[in-house]
Design a protein around this motif. Structure first.
Motif, PDB file in Angstrom:
ATOM      1  N   ALA A   1      34.924 107.152   2.046  1.00  0.00           N
ATOM      2  CA  ALA A   1      35.715 106.050   2.609  1.00  0.00           C
ATOM      3  C   ALA A   1      34.964 105.440   3.790  1.00  0.00           C
ATOM      4  O   ALA A   1      34.864 106.049   4.843  1.00  0.00           O
ATOM      5  CB  ALA A   1      37.085 106.557   3.061  1.00  0.00           C
ATOM      6  N   ALA A   2      34.432 104.243   3.604  1.00  0.00           N
ATOM      7  CA  ALA A   2      33.716 103.561   4.676  1.00  0.00           C
ATOM      8  C   ALA A   2      34.685 102.959   5.677  1.00  0.00           C
ATOM      9  O   ALA A   2      35.768 102.518   5.307  1.00  0.00           O
ATOM     10  CB  ALA A   2      32.831 102.473   4.087  1.00  0.00           C
ATOM     11  N   GLN A   3      34.286 102.971   6.955  1.00  0.00           N
ATOM     12  CA  GLN A   3      35.061 102.323   8.004  1.00  0.00           C
ATOM     13  C   GLN A   3      34.210 101.224   8.619  1.00  0.00           C
ATOM     14  O   GLN A   3      32.983 101.288   8.600  1.00  0.00           O
ATOM     15  CB  GLN A   3      35.475 103.345   9.074  1.00  0.00           C
ATOM     16  CG  GLN A   3      36.366 104.463   8.534  1.00  0.00           C
ATOM     17  CD  GLN A   3      36.772 105.422   9.635  1.00  0.00           C
ATOM     18  OE1 GLN A   3      37.138 104.997  10.728  1.00  0.00           O
ATOM     19  NE2 GLN A   3      36.689 106.700   9.339  1.00  0.00           N
ATOM     20  N   THR A   4      34.867 100.223   9.167  1.00  0.00           N
ATOM     21  CA  THR A   4      34.147  99.071   9.707  1.00  0.00           C
ATOM     22  C   THR A   4      33.384  99.450  10.963  1.00  0.00           C
ATOM     23  O   THR A   4      33.963 100.000  11.907  1.00  0.00           O
ATOM     24  CB  THR A   4      35.133  97.939  10.029  1.00  0.00           C
ATOM     25  OG1 THR A   4      35.846  97.601   8.846  1.00  0.00           O
ATOM     26  CG2 THR A   4      34.386  96.720  10.536  1.00  0.00           C
ATOM     27  N   PRO A   5      32.076  99.164  11.039  1.00  0.00           N
ATOM     28  CA  PRO A   5      31.326  99.406  12.278  1.00  0.00           C
ATOM     29  C   PRO A   5      31.771  98.429  13.351  1.00  0.00           C
ATOM     30  O   PRO A   5      32.293  97.347  13.055  1.00  0.00           O
ATOM     31  CB  PRO A   5      29.880  99.158  11.856  1.00  0.00           C
ATOM     32  CG  PRO A   5      29.985  98.225  10.696  1.00  0.00           C
ATOM     33  CD  PRO A   5      31.253  98.587   9.979  1.00  0.00           C
ATOM     34  N   VAL A   6      31.550  98.803  14.615  1.00  0.00           N
ATOM     35  CA  VAL A   6      32.028  97.983  15.726  1.00  0.00           C
ATOM     36  C   VAL A   6      30.932  97.788  16.758  1.00  0.00           C
ATOM     37  O   VAL A   6      29.994  98.588  16.874  1.00  0.00           O
ATOM     38  CB  VAL A   6      33.257  98.620  16.413  1.00  0.00           C
ATOM     39  CG1 VAL A   6      34.435  98.700  15.455  1.00  0.00           C
ATOM     40  CG2 VAL A   6      32.922 100.010  16.961  1.00  0.00           C
ATOM     41  N   LEU A   7      31.049  96.687  17.503  1.00  0.00           N
ATOM     42  CA  LEU A   7      30.266  96.514  18.722  1.00  0.00           C
ATOM     43  C   LEU A   7      30.822  97.504  19.731  1.00  0.00           C
ATOM     44  O   LEU A   7      32.016  97.488  20.043  1.00  0.00           O
ATOM     45  CB  LEU A   7      30.404  95.089  19.246  1.00  0.00           C
ATOM     46  CG  LEU A   7      30.014  93.962  18.280  1.00  0.00           C
ATOM     47  CD1 LEU A   7      30.410  92.609  18.869  1.00  0.00           C
ATOM     48  CD2 LEU A   7      28.523  93.991  17.983  1.00  0.00           C
TER      49      LEU A   7
ATOM     50  N   ALA B   1      29.603  90.237   8.528  1.00  0.00           N
ATOM     51  CA  ALA B   1      29.228  90.860   7.261  1.00  0.00           C
ATOM     52  C   ALA B   1      28.142  90.050   6.560  1.00  0.00           C
ATOM     53  O   ALA B   1      27.888  88.886   6.914  1.00  0.00           O
ATOM     54  CB  ALA B   1      30.463  90.987   6.368  1.00  0.00           C
ATOM     55  N   PRO B   2      27.483  90.633   5.563  1.00  0.00           N
ATOM     56  CA  PRO B   2      26.405  89.919   4.865  1.00  0.00           C
ATOM     57  C   PRO B   2      26.822  88.589   4.246  1.00  0.00           C
ATOM     58  O   PRO B   2      25.952  87.741   3.989  1.00  0.00           O
ATOM     59  CB  PRO B   2      25.975  90.925   3.786  1.00  0.00           C
ATOM     60  CG  PRO B   2      26.262  92.264   4.389  1.00  0.00           C
ATOM     61  CD  PRO B   2      27.542  92.058   5.148  1.00  0.00           C
ATOM     62  N   ASP B   3      28.143  88.373   4.013  1.00  0.00           N
ATOM     63  CA  ASP B   3      28.546  87.084   3.439  1.00  0.00           C
ATOM     64  C   ASP B   3      28.432  85.942   4.433  1.00  0.00           C
ATOM     65  O   ASP B   3      28.600  84.768   4.081  1.00  0.00           O
ATOM     66  CB  ASP B   3      29.965  87.167   2.872  1.00  0.00           C
ATOM     67  CG  ASP B   3      31.025  87.479   3.919  1.00  0.00           C
ATOM     68  OD1 ASP B   3      30.720  87.420   5.127  1.00  0.00           O
ATOM     69  OD2 ASP B   3      32.174  87.798   3.540  1.00  0.00           O
ATOM     70  N   GLY B   4      28.149  86.267   5.707  1.00  0.00           N
ATOM     71  CA  GLY B   4      27.969  85.243   6.728  1.00  0.00           C
ATOM     72  C   GLY B   4      29.250  84.602   7.203  1.00  0.00           C
ATOM     73  O   GLY B   4      29.213  83.670   8.024  1.00  0.00           O
ATOM     74  N   VAL B   5      30.391  85.099   6.743  1.00  0.00           N
ATOM     75  CA  VAL B   5      31.683  84.496   7.072  1.00  0.00           C
ATOM     76  C   VAL B   5      32.631  85.513   7.702  1.00  0.00           C
ATOM     77  O   VAL B   5      33.318  85.210   8.686  1.00  0.00           O
ATOM     78  CB  VAL B   5      32.336  83.890   5.806  1.00  0.00           C
ATOM     79  CG1 VAL B   5      33.715  83.339   6.137  1.00  0.00           C
ATOM     80  CG2 VAL B   5      31.448  82.809   5.204  1.00  0.00           C
ATOM     81  N   THR B   6      32.670  86.702   7.156  1.00  0.00           N
ATOM     82  CA  THR B   6      33.625  87.716   7.595  1.00  0.00           C
ATOM     83  C   THR B   6      33.163  88.351   8.905  1.00  0.00           C
ATOM     84  O   THR B   6      32.142  89.059   8.946  1.00  0.00           O
ATOM     85  CB  THR B   6      33.790  88.811   6.534  1.00  0.00           C
ATOM     86  OG1 THR B   6      34.148  88.206   5.286  1.00  0.00           O
ATOM     87  CG2 THR B   6      34.863  89.802   6.954  1.00  0.00           C
ATOM     88  N   VAL B   7      33.887  88.090   9.989  1.00  0.00           N
ATOM     89  CA  VAL B   7      33.551  88.664  11.287  1.00  0.00           C
ATOM     90  C   VAL B   7      34.107  90.087  11.333  1.00  0.00           C
ATOM     91  O   VAL B   7      35.317  90.302  11.279  1.00  0.00           O
ATOM     92  CB  VAL B   7      34.134  87.818  12.433  1.00  0.00           C
ATOM     93  CG1 VAL B   7      33.864  88.483  13.778  1.00  0.00           C
ATOM     94  CG2 VAL B   7      33.529  86.414  12.416  1.00  0.00           C
ATOM     95  N   LEU B   8      33.210  91.055  11.420  1.00  0.00           N
ATOM     96  CA  LEU B   8      33.610  92.458  11.465  1.00  0.00           C
ATOM     97  C   LEU B   8      34.062  92.867  12.861  1.00  0.00           C
ATOM     98  O   LEU B   8      34.944  93.708  13.012  1.00  0.00           O
ATOM     99  CB  LEU B   8      32.453  93.348  11.007  1.00  0.00           C
ATOM    100  CG  LEU B   8      31.935  93.083   9.590  1.00  0.00           C
ATOM    101  CD1 LEU B   8      30.743  93.982   9.286  1.00  0.00           C
ATOM    102  CD2 LEU B   8      33.043  93.293   8.564  1.00  0.00           C
ATOM    103  N   ASP B   9      33.459  92.271  13.872  1.00  0.00           N
ATOM    104  CA  ASP B   9      33.848  92.576  15.251  1.00  0.00           C
ATOM    105  C   ASP B   9      33.286  91.495  16.164  1.00  0.00           C
ATOM    106  O   ASP B   9      32.287  90.833  15.833  1.00  0.00           O
ATOM    107  CB  ASP B   9      33.331  93.945  15.672  1.00  0.00           C
ATOM    108  CG  ASP B   9      34.023  94.479  16.926  1.00  0.00           C
ATOM    109  OD1 ASP B   9      35.111  93.954  17.267  1.00  0.00           O
ATOM    110  OD2 ASP B   9      33.499  95.409  17.558  1.00  0.00           O
ATOM    111  N   SER B  10      33.908  91.308  17.301  1.00  0.00           N
ATOM    112  CA  SER B  10      33.429  90.333  18.290  1.00  0.00           C
ATOM    113  C   SER B  10      33.942  90.717  19.657  1.00  0.00           C
ATOM    114  O   SER B  10      34.921  91.457  19.788  1.00  0.00           O
ATOM    115  CB  SER B  10      33.891  88.916  17.928  1.00  0.00           C
ATOM    116  OG  SER B  10      35.300  88.814  17.996  1.00  0.00           O
TER     117      SER B  10
END
Length: 552
Positions: free
Chosen positions: A26-32, A128-137
């Motif tokens: 189960a992958a979890q989203t990486p964060v800044l 994310a690699p799609d260039g659209v989905t912001v994983l963290d900010s």
């Protein structure tokens, strides 16, 4: 590579081999997780360079970062794409931390991005690699040099400052012992010696840091005889940090809402004791203050000395043994804080700039002068002493300084950027105390400069047509010149490299960066090949012509 990194790299390659069948993990989203936007001595990269950085934290699952994006611009989320050329380096296992250097030097490796951070308010986006989905900010507040800003614990929601940064390690506060510090000078009754950011004359005390390293007073307590005390906030190191061998002014005005260096009490105008107490409850200093007349301070005879004296001329934020150096009659003449389509620097970048003008009839050497955008740090940036003749402003001449926080690009690139939401600029003489000129400006529009009208002497106003290295309100006469009308130059303007121009006196050619690039003789001259752009031609009498040169 050290053994820990070798073991980690070896495990990563093994883990990558498992990825074909480990899809159930189960992958979890990486964060800044942590960042540093102003790195002087805190943490260096593999090239021994102290650059901006951000740390990513992987809370769980196997993760390949290649193809993900980092940016400091929400309108360009794919500003930097992590390359896929070194998959072992960009692979994260559960619980891993990874530092990416934001040094605008991606040629140094896959973990080196093509942009830098600003120490002022800015943001950082991880996509994310799609260039659209912001994983963290994160949109972060102003940053202090060598103090990082990160999550209070790995992956936690809250962010805080770390006096001891923790790159590639678990986020945790590491206590810093209270060092030797001195309450150096106190003014109990201030009716006009110095005003704060709200232009109010308030009582103040000055702290002196004799150590080589900076000290953040966030969490320290100032207490006065009679019971009043105040603990400085932990969330504003820009206003609570003392540079090594530097000074910090604390306003005793009862108005802590005005900034991190404002205390919530007003002292009585009487003899009293003041204490400075560290976070570990160690007393950094105890000082017996004697009351005096209005605008007469009481302080140590020399910085940190045991003996104290009264100062008829107080010395806030500078040494108590100050030797006053009167500034030359130069002025801040124009500045641009939001450059999107204007003048570029010598490497083609659109940066903020400040123009200094010498309206006198004698040259002025600006070497050693200080410029700051922070009132509590009057010596933030110094014109290098080794700038030589390039820092000399000719009579009635101009000097352009780039406010781009890129000091490695040249002596005239300052170590800070301007805030287009408004702030102050102060120019001081080499004593770090005497003010040559200052300006306060508000919110700016793109490509509008803030300029003195009339030139050199008038009040500031916003103008739509900036005039760097030139008079702010003079008639722009660029037609053919008449040598008999007292003008310095005759010839086409603009001119092409190699074309002839006529001068009625020998003169120097200065670039918009304030560098002397050529000398021309009296009479006809072929414009030097290789020099294109905007230049100033200045003769020994101070006459100047602005010339535009088109490349062949």
């Amino acid at each position: 590579m050290n053994m820990r990194k070798k073991e980690r790299a070896g495990f990563k390659w093994l883990a990558m081999g498992w990825m074909a069948w480990a899809t159930s993990v189960a992958a979890q989203t990486p964060v800044l997780n942590e960042l540093m936007a102003s790195n002087d001595l805190a943490h260096y990269d593999e090239f021994f360079e102290f650059d901006d950085w951000v740390e990513l934290y992987n809370p769980g699952g196997l993760l390949q970062l290649a193809g993900h994006h980092l940016s400091d611009d929400p309108d360009n989320l794919t500003k930097y794409t992590i390359p896929d050329t070194d998959p072992g380096t960009t692979f994260l296992t559960p619980g891993d931390h990874m530092v990416i250097w934001l040094d605008k030097d991606s040629a140094q490796g896959v973990l080196h991005a093509n942009f830098k951070l600003s120490s002022e308010n800015e943001g950082l986006w991880f996509t994310a690699p799609d260039g659209v989905t912001v994983l963290d900010s994160i949109v972060y507040p102003p940053q202090q040099t060598d103090i990082s800003y990160g999550r209070s614990c790995d992956g936690c929601e809250t962010w805080e400052y770390f006096n001891v940064p923790t790159p590639e390690a678990t986020n945790a506060q590491i206590p810093v012992p209270t060092p030797f510090l001195y309450i150096n000078e106190v003014l109990l009754e201030n009716t006009g010696v110095l005003v704060d950011e709200s232009f109010e004359a308030e009582p103040w005390l000055e702290i002196y840091n004799p150590n080589a390293e900076q000290v953040n007073l966030g969490g320290y307590t100032v207490a006065v005889q009679g019971g009043a005390s105040y603990t400085l906030p932990l969330d504003n190191p820009v206003e609570t940090t003392i540079e090594g061998e530097g000074f910090l002014l604390l306003w005793m005005d009862g108005e802590p809402e005005e900034g991190g260096h404002h205390l919530d009490f007003v002292p009585a105008i009487e003899n009293q004791t003041i204490w400075l107490i560290g976070q570990d409850m160690v007393i950094a200093d105890e000082y017996e203050v004697q009351a005096s007349f209005a605008n007469v301070s009481y302080g140590r005879q020399f910085d940190g000395a045991a003996n104290s004296v009264f100062f008829d001329i107080p010395t806030p934020r500078v040494t108590n043994s100050l030797v006053v150096i009167p500034p030359a009659a130069v002025v801040i003449n124009e500045c641009l804080t939001f450059n999107t389509n204007g003048l570029v620097d010598e490497i083609g970048e659109l940066e903020d700039w400040v123009e200094i003008h010498n309206p006198t009839t004698a040259p002025v050497d600006l070497s050693g002068y200080y410029i700051t955008d922070r009132l509590n740090n009057p010596t933030k940036w110094r014109v290098p002493l080794d700038a030589g003749s390039e820092a000399v402003i000719a009579p009635d001449g101009y000097l352009l300084l780039w406010a781009d926080d890129d000091t490695d690009q040249g002596w005239n690139h300052m170590g800070f950027r301007l805030n287009n939401n408004g702030e102050a600029l102060v120019l001081r003489s080499p004593d770090g105390f005497s003010i040559a000129d200052s300006v306060h400006f508000g919110v700016s529009q793109p490509d509008f400069s803030y300029a003195r009208i009339p030139n050199a002497s008038g009040p500031f106003e916003w103008v739509a047509d900036p005039t760097p290295i030139a008079c702010n309100d003079c008639t722009d006469a660029v037609a053919t010149l008449n040598p008999f009308a007292g003008r310095l130059m005759q010839g086409p303007n603009p001119v092409r490299a190699g074309q002839a121009v006529w001068l009625d006196a020998s003169a120097q050619v200065w670039s918009v960066e304030g560098k002397r690039v050529a000398e021309l003789d009296q009479g006809w001259n072929a414009w030097p090949q290789g020099l294109s752009g905007v230049y100033m031609i200045i003769d020994a009498k101070g006459r100047a012509e602005r010339i535009v040169v088109v490349a062949n």
